[in-house]
Write a protein that holds these residues in place. Structure first.
Motif, PDB file in Angstrom:
ATOM      1  N   PRO A  55      55.993  29.958  42.472  1.00  0.00           N
ATOM      2  CA  PRO A  55      55.110  31.105  42.259  1.00  0.00           C
ATOM      3  C   PRO A  55      55.723  32.436  42.722  1.00  0.00           C
ATOM      4  CG  PRO A  55      53.850  29.251  43.110  1.00  0.00           C
ATOM      5  CD  PRO A  55      55.308  28.867  43.186  1.00  0.00           C
ATOM      6  N   GLN A  56      56.459  32.411  43.837  1.00  0.00           N
ATOM      7  CA  GLN A  56      57.115  33.637  44.296  1.00  0.00           C
ATOM      8  C   GLN A  56      58.106  34.119  43.239  1.00  0.00           C
ATOM      9  OE1 GLN A  56      58.736  32.287  48.147  1.00  0.00           O
ATOM     10  NE2 GLN A  56      57.761  34.087  49.070  1.00  0.00           N
ATOM     11  N   LEU A  57      58.922  33.198  42.736  1.00  0.00           N
ATOM     12  CA  LEU A  57      59.945  33.575  41.758  1.00  0.00           C
ATOM     13  C   LEU A  57      59.320  34.057  40.449  1.00  0.00           C
ATOM     14  CD1 LEU A  57      62.548  30.741  42.410  1.00  0.00           C
ATOM     15  CD2 LEU A  57      62.713  33.162  43.072  1.00  0.00           C
ATOM     16  N   SER A  58      58.254  33.408  40.025  1.00  0.00           N
ATOM     17  CA  SER A  58      57.576  33.824  38.802  1.00  0.00           C
ATOM     18  C   SER A  58      57.050  35.252  38.941  1.00  0.00           C
ATOM     19  CB  SER A  58      56.430  32.856  38.495  1.00  0.00           C
ATOM     20  OG  SER A  58      55.709  33.288  37.366  1.00  0.00           O
TER      21      SER A  58
ATOM     22  N   LEU B  29      57.418  41.330  38.257  1.00  0.00           N
ATOM     23  CA  LEU B  29      57.543  42.653  38.870  1.00  0.00           C
ATOM     24  C   LEU B  29      58.899  43.288  38.553  1.00  0.00           C
ATOM     25  CD1 LEU B  29      56.005  41.965  42.403  1.00  0.00           C
ATOM     26  CD2 LEU B  29      55.003  43.373  40.593  1.00  0.00           C
ATOM     27  N   ALA B  30      59.962  42.504  38.624  1.00  0.00           N
ATOM     28  CA  ALA B  30      61.308  43.022  38.368  1.00  0.00           C
ATOM     29  C   ALA B  30      61.445  43.487  36.927  1.00  0.00           C
ATOM     30  CB  ALA B  30      62.349  41.953  38.691  1.00  0.00           C
ATOM     31  N   ARG B  31      60.864  42.738  35.998  1.00  0.00           N
ATOM     32  CA  ARG B  31      60.916  43.128  34.585  1.00  0.00           C
ATOM     33  C   ARG B  31      60.222  44.477  34.396  1.00  0.00           C
ATOM     34  NH1 ARG B  31      58.752  38.912  32.611  1.00  0.00           N
ATOM     35  NH2 ARG B  31      56.643  39.707  32.483  1.00  0.00           N
ATOM     36  N   GLU B  32      59.071  44.650  35.021  1.00  0.00           N
ATOM     37  CA  GLU B  32      58.331  45.909  34.913  1.00  0.00           C
ATOM     38  C   GLU B  32      59.105  47.070  35.538  1.00  0.00           C
ATOM     39  OE1 GLU B  32      54.588  45.105  36.758  1.00  0.00           O
ATOM     40  OE2 GLU B  32      53.856  43.953  35.049  1.00  0.00           O
ATOM     41  N   ALA B  33      59.867  46.781  36.584  1.00  0.00           N
ATOM     42  CA  ALA B  33      60.616  47.820  37.287  1.00  0.00           C
ATOM     43  C   ALA B  33      62.027  48.003  36.727  1.00  0.00           C
ATOM     44  CB  ALA B  33      60.697  47.487  38.776  1.00  0.00           C
ATOM     45  N   GLY B  34      62.421  47.156  35.760  1.00  0.00           N
ATOM     46  CA  GLY B  34      63.766  47.242  35.202  1.00  0.00           C
ATOM     47  C   GLY B  34      64.840  46.810  36.186  1.00  0.00           C
ATOM     48  N   ARG B  35      64.499  45.833  37.020  1.00  0.00           N
ATOM     49  CA  ARG B  35      65.440  45.343  38.037  1.00  0.00           C
ATOM     50  C   ARG B  35      65.750  43.873  37.808  1.00  0.00           C
ATOM     51  NH1 ARG B  35      63.479  48.267  43.204  1.00  0.00           N
ATOM     52  NH2 ARG B  35      63.573  50.417  42.493  1.00  0.00           N
ATOM     53  N   ASP B  36      66.784  43.403  38.480  1.00  0.00           N
ATOM     54  CA  ASP B  36      67.163  41.998  38.438  1.00  0.00           C
ATOM     55  C   ASP B  36      66.722  41.312  39.720  1.00  0.00           C
ATOM     56  OD1 ASP B  36      70.280  42.910  36.922  1.00  0.00           O
ATOM     57  OD2 ASP B  36      68.493  42.120  35.941  1.00  0.00           O
TER      58      ASP B  36
ATOM     59  N   SER C 208      59.556  37.312  49.715  1.00  0.00           N
ATOM     60  CA  SER C 208      58.369  38.035  50.152  1.00  0.00           C
ATOM     61  C   SER C 208      58.671  39.518  50.353  1.00  0.00           C
ATOM     62  CB  SER C 208      57.832  37.425  51.444  1.00  0.00           C
ATOM     63  OG  SER C 208      56.689  38.121  51.871  1.00  0.00           O
ATOM     64  N   ARG C 209      59.786  39.809  50.981  1.00  0.00           N
ATOM     65  CA  ARG C 209      60.165  41.214  51.198  1.00  0.00           C
ATOM     66  C   ARG C 209      60.396  41.929  49.869  1.00  0.00           C
ATOM     67  NH1 ARG C 209      63.859  38.880  55.250  1.00  0.00           N
ATOM     68  NH2 ARG C 209      62.811  39.017  57.258  1.00  0.00           N
ATOM     69  N   LEU C 210      61.070  41.250  48.936  1.00  0.00           N
ATOM     70  CA  LEU C 210      61.347  41.861  47.633  1.00  0.00           C
ATOM     71  C   LEU C 210      60.057  42.075  46.848  1.00  0.00           C
ATOM     72  CD1 LEU C 210      63.402  42.962  45.682  1.00  0.00           C
ATOM     73  CD2 LEU C 210      63.873  40.618  44.911  1.00  0.00           C
ATOM     74  N   ILE C 211      59.129  41.134  46.938  1.00  0.00           N
ATOM     75  CA  ILE C 211      57.818  41.301  46.294  1.00  0.00           C
ATOM     76  C   ILE C 211      57.135  42.556  46.846  1.00  0.00           C
ATOM     77  CG2 ILE C 211      55.467  40.372  46.184  1.00  0.00           C
ATOM     78  CD1 ILE C 211      56.782  37.559  45.913  1.00  0.00           C
ATOM     79  N   ASP C 212      57.140  42.717  48.157  1.00  0.00           N
ATOM     80  CA  ASP C 212      56.523  43.896  48.764  1.00  0.00           C
ATOM     81  C   ASP C 212      57.148  45.189  48.250  1.00  0.00           C
ATOM     82  OD1 ASP C 212      54.791  42.327  50.259  1.00  0.00           O
ATOM     83  OD2 ASP C 212      55.965  42.489  52.112  1.00  0.00           O
TER      84      ASP C 212
ATOM     85  N   GLN D 181      55.301  48.035  45.655  1.00  0.00           N
ATOM     86  CA  GLN D 181      55.160  49.441  46.006  1.00  0.00           C
ATOM     87  C   GLN D 181      55.741  50.348  44.935  1.00  0.00           C
ATOM     88  OE1 GLN D 181      56.960  49.775  49.870  1.00  0.00           O
ATOM     89  NE2 GLN D 181      55.378  48.566  50.855  1.00  0.00           N
ATOM     90  N   ALA D 182      56.732  49.851  44.190  1.00  0.00           N
ATOM     91  CA  ALA D 182      57.380  50.647  43.157  1.00  0.00           C
ATOM     92  C   ALA D 182      56.688  50.530  41.803  1.00  0.00           C
ATOM     93  CB  ALA D 182      58.842  50.219  43.018  1.00  0.00           C
ATOM     94  N   SER D 183      55.875  49.516  41.618  1.00  0.00           N
ATOM     95  CA  SER D 183      55.243  49.273  40.325  1.00  0.00           C
ATOM     96  C   SER D 183      54.017  50.151  40.135  1.00  0.00           C
ATOM     97  CB  SER D 183      54.827  47.798  40.213  1.00  0.00           C
ATOM     98  OG  SER D 183      54.042  47.604  39.053  1.00  0.00           O
ATOM     99  N   PRO D 184      53.906  50.817  38.982  1.00  0.00           N
ATOM    100  CA  PRO D 184      52.713  51.625  38.739  1.00  0.00           C
ATOM    101  C   PRO D 184      51.454  50.766  38.611  1.00  0.00           C
ATOM    102  CG  PRO D 184      54.170  51.657  36.822  1.00  0.00           C
ATOM    103  CD  PRO D 184      54.875  50.903  37.912  1.00  0.00           C
ATOM    104  N   ARG D 185      51.611  49.490  38.296  1.00  0.00           N
ATOM    105  CA  ARG D 185      50.456  48.609  38.128  1.00  0.00           C
ATOM    106  C   ARG D 185      49.891  48.150  39.471  1.00  0.00           C
ATOM    107  NH1 ARG D 185      50.011  42.881  37.425  1.00  0.00           N
ATOM    108  NH2 ARG D 185      52.258  42.753  37.386  1.00  0.00           N
ATOM    109  N   THR D 186      50.740  47.963  40.467  1.00  0.00           N
ATOM    110  CA  THR D 186      50.274  47.408  41.732  1.00  0.00           C
ATOM    111  C   THR D 186      50.332  48.370  42.902  1.00  0.00           C
ATOM    112  OG1 THR D 186      52.481  46.503  42.173  1.00  0.00           O
ATOM    113  CG2 THR D 186      50.892  45.033  41.111  1.00  0.00           C
ATOM    114  N   ALA D 187      50.980  49.499  42.742  1.00  0.00           N
ATOM    115  CA  ALA D 187      51.091  50.452  43.849  1.00  0.00           C
ATOM    116  C   ALA D 187      49.790  51.225  44.009  1.00  0.00           C
ATOM    117  CB  ALA D 187      52.249  51.421  43.604  1.00  0.00           C
ATOM    118  N   ALA D 188      49.409  51.455  45.254  1.00  0.00           N
ATOM    119  CA  ALA D 188      48.232  52.284  45.542  1.00  0.00           C
ATOM    120  C   ALA D 188      48.622  53.735  45.296  1.00  0.00           C
ATOM    121  CB  ALA D 188      47.792  52.086  46.974  1.00  0.00           C
ATOM    122  N   PRO D 189      47.692  54.565  44.824  1.00  0.00           N
ATOM    123  CA  PRO D 189      48.010  55.986  44.661  1.00  0.00           C
ATOM    124  C   PRO D 189      48.462  56.573  45.991  1.00  0.00           C
ATOM    125  CG  PRO D 189      45.861  55.473  43.713  1.00  0.00           C
ATOM    126  CD  PRO D 189      46.328  54.248  44.441  1.00  0.00           C
TER     127      PRO D 189
END
Length: 92
Positions: free
Chosen positions: A28-31, A36-43, A54-58, A62-70
């Protein structure tokens, strides 16, 4: 016996203190990381540990417009959201 409310926020344990932090990242972490990486254009690096994932998910959340708080927003509770519904007025 104490009942645990699953909706009650539990304090986050630092990933450095995780007993299983050195084990391989879970499916589940990898999925979620790949989404998130696809949305951010990262590998996503290979062979991540649970703690690293867990750290990378965090970071990606924070960088994703879908999950980041304003900016400047403070996460609220469901009670906070219910108390500030559009159209509601405050009582004196």
């Amino acid at each position: 016996m104490t009942d645990v409310n699953p909706n009650e926020q539990q304090p986050d344990k630092d990933v450095a203190d995780w007993v299983t932090g050195d084990e391989p990242a879970t499916g589940p972490q990898l999925s979620y990381l790949h989404t998130l990486a696809r949305e951010a254009g990262r590998d996503v690096p290979e062979n991540l540990t649970k703690a690293e994932a867990s750290r990378l998910i965090d970071r990606l959340q924070q960088a994703s417009p879908r999950t980041a708080a304003p900016q400047g927003a403070v996460p609220g509770t469901p009670a906070d959201e219910a108390a500030t519904r559009p159209g509601d007025t405050e009582s004196p």
